[in-house]
Structures are given as C-alpha cells and as structure tokens.
Scaffold this motif. Structure first.
Motif: not given
Length: 270
Positions: A1-5, A10-13
């Motif tokens: 899963m791509e992390r949005p800006a 450090g958070i588990d999305i």
C-alpha cells in the motif's frame, strides 16, 4: 500500500483508525482503504452511520456557538479527530476572532493533519495526548500557552467517551478535567447509545462488533449512564437529549431517523 504524502511516517496504515473511519463517514479524504473497509462493514449493520456523525457535528457547532453567546472564547477539544469543514476553530473564530482552541487526540494522523490545517493560526494548537491521562493535557505547553484555566473554558468530549471502557475509569478522567476548570466552564458532550437507533439492539450490535474486532471497543451506554459524566455540572436546558433535540435550528421532525442515535448535552460548572 502506497503511503500518501499527508500520512505521518511511523504509523501502520494497514490498521484501521477510529478518527479516519469517522473522517470517511463525514465524506473526508484522509482515510485509507482499511478504514473504508471497516466503515463499510459497520454500515452493513447500521446503514445510517454517516447521518449519525453528521448529527454529531451539527450539535457540536450549535454548542460552540452557544458557548460564544455565553462569553466563552476558550475551547479544549479532546478526541478531536481529523479537522473537517466547520470544525471547532472555524466556528469559534468566525464568531469571535479572539477565540482560542486546543485540539487533543492520540491518533498520529489526526494530530499531523490538525497541525497542517492550523499552520499559521496563532490562536489554535494541537496536542498528542490521551483523555485517560488528564494531567498530560492540563500541564502541556499547548494548553499553557493558549488557554487560561483561571477563566471559563468549553471542554468538548464529542464522540470520544464511548471509546473509553469502564475499566479505564472515564468518569474519573472527566472529574479530573472538571476540577481543573474555572467556574462558568462548560462540558460539551456526545455519546453513542442503543436508545434511538431505528434498529434492533441485536442488529446494531453488529456494528459494535466491528469496532471490537479492530481493537477499538465501542461502549454503548444508557442515557442514565451517560448522565453520570455530568456529575458536578449544572445541566443546560434542555438537558441530556438526543442530538437533534439540543437547541435545534430547524425542526427535528425533518431529521433522518438515524440522527437520533446518541445523546448530547451541555453542563456548566457553578
């Protein structure tokens, strides 16, 4: 899963968040597919959950305007979530330019997004802290620099206490906050309940199970149990009522039936 800006590192999305689920119900964009999936599962049991959240926010805005009418221009919003249109600082500062607001949440996404929204607003701040540890809030630099606890404050506990289990003694936390506030301060509160939901308790309980499964238990208290959070406060008329019934600006009969799923009230410290 791509992390949005906008998502903090450090958070588990991959883990659902209550504040991001709430953001989804309100039509916001700061949520992940895992949050949307949990929300959709809950809505299989209570389809009107977005209407419940809209009624909750509408009450909050009415209560903030009431506080302003009472001359209160300081706001402490604990469990504030992700700021969306018409949040506390927007309502308060549109009514009183001198109004000061401190948002408190323990969700890092809510805190990070709040800081972005409030960038440049010198009369509003955000604090990463937990309702269950009132002293961390009361002694924080954010509260110390923005709020004068010797003067009346509007304390908002909107849609947060039902995420605190009795084993964590939420009434003691509310009492500790109450005892730190000046006479004339207000408690603005909403809380989920089975009473008023236009479904059987068994059906509605399925949504409660969804929150339990994502390790954010939703505690459905009765109106009598919710009323005990106002111990030490004088209730403001009309008292503890279903959300659309608290000083409505339009006919409650026009509200969606799901809007009555939960209770709201405002109390004052004498």
């Amino acid at each position: 899963m791509e992390r949005p800006a906008w998502a903090p590192t450090g958070i588990d999305i991959s883990v659902p968040s209550v504040s991001r689920i709430y953001d989804y119900y309100l039509g916001g964009s700061h949520n992940f597919e895992v949050d949307r999936e949990a929300a959709r599962k809950a809505m299989e049991f209570i389809p009107g959950l977005p209407k419940v959240m809209q009624a909750n926010r509408a009450f909050m805005r009415r209560a903030v305007r009431f506080a302003l009418d009472e001359g209160i221009t300081q706001f402490l919003d604990i469990g504030s979530g992700i700021p969306t249109f018409g949040n506390v600082h927007e309502v308060a500062q549109s009514g009183a330019t001198e109004a000061r607001v401190v948002y408190v949440d323990h969700d890092p996404v809510a805190v990070a997004h709040s800081r972005a929204v409030l960038d440049g607003n010198e009369r509003a701040g955000v604090l990463a802290a937990d309702l269950r540890k009132p002293q961390d809030i009361l002694t924080s630099p954010e509260v110390g620099s923005l709020l004068d606890l010797e003067q009346p404050v509007a304390l908002l506990l909107v849609a947060v206490l039902h995420f605190v289990e009795d084993s964590d003694d939420p009434r003691a936390a509310v009492a500790e906050l109450r005892d730190a506030l000046a006479p004339g301060s207000l408690l603005i509160l909403t809380h989920a309940a089975y009473e008023g939901i236009p479904l059987s308790e068994d059906r509605a309980g399925g949504a409660v199970g969804v929150y339990r499964n994502i390790r954010n238990p939703l505690v459905m208290r009765t109106s009598d149990e919710i009323a005990t959070f106002f111990d030490g406060f004088e209730m403001i008329a009309p008292g503890l009522v279903q959300m659309p019934m608290w000083r409505p600006e339009s006919s409650p009969e026009q509200e969606d039936p799901y809007a009555f799923s939960g209770f709201a009230g405002v109390g004052r410290i004498a």
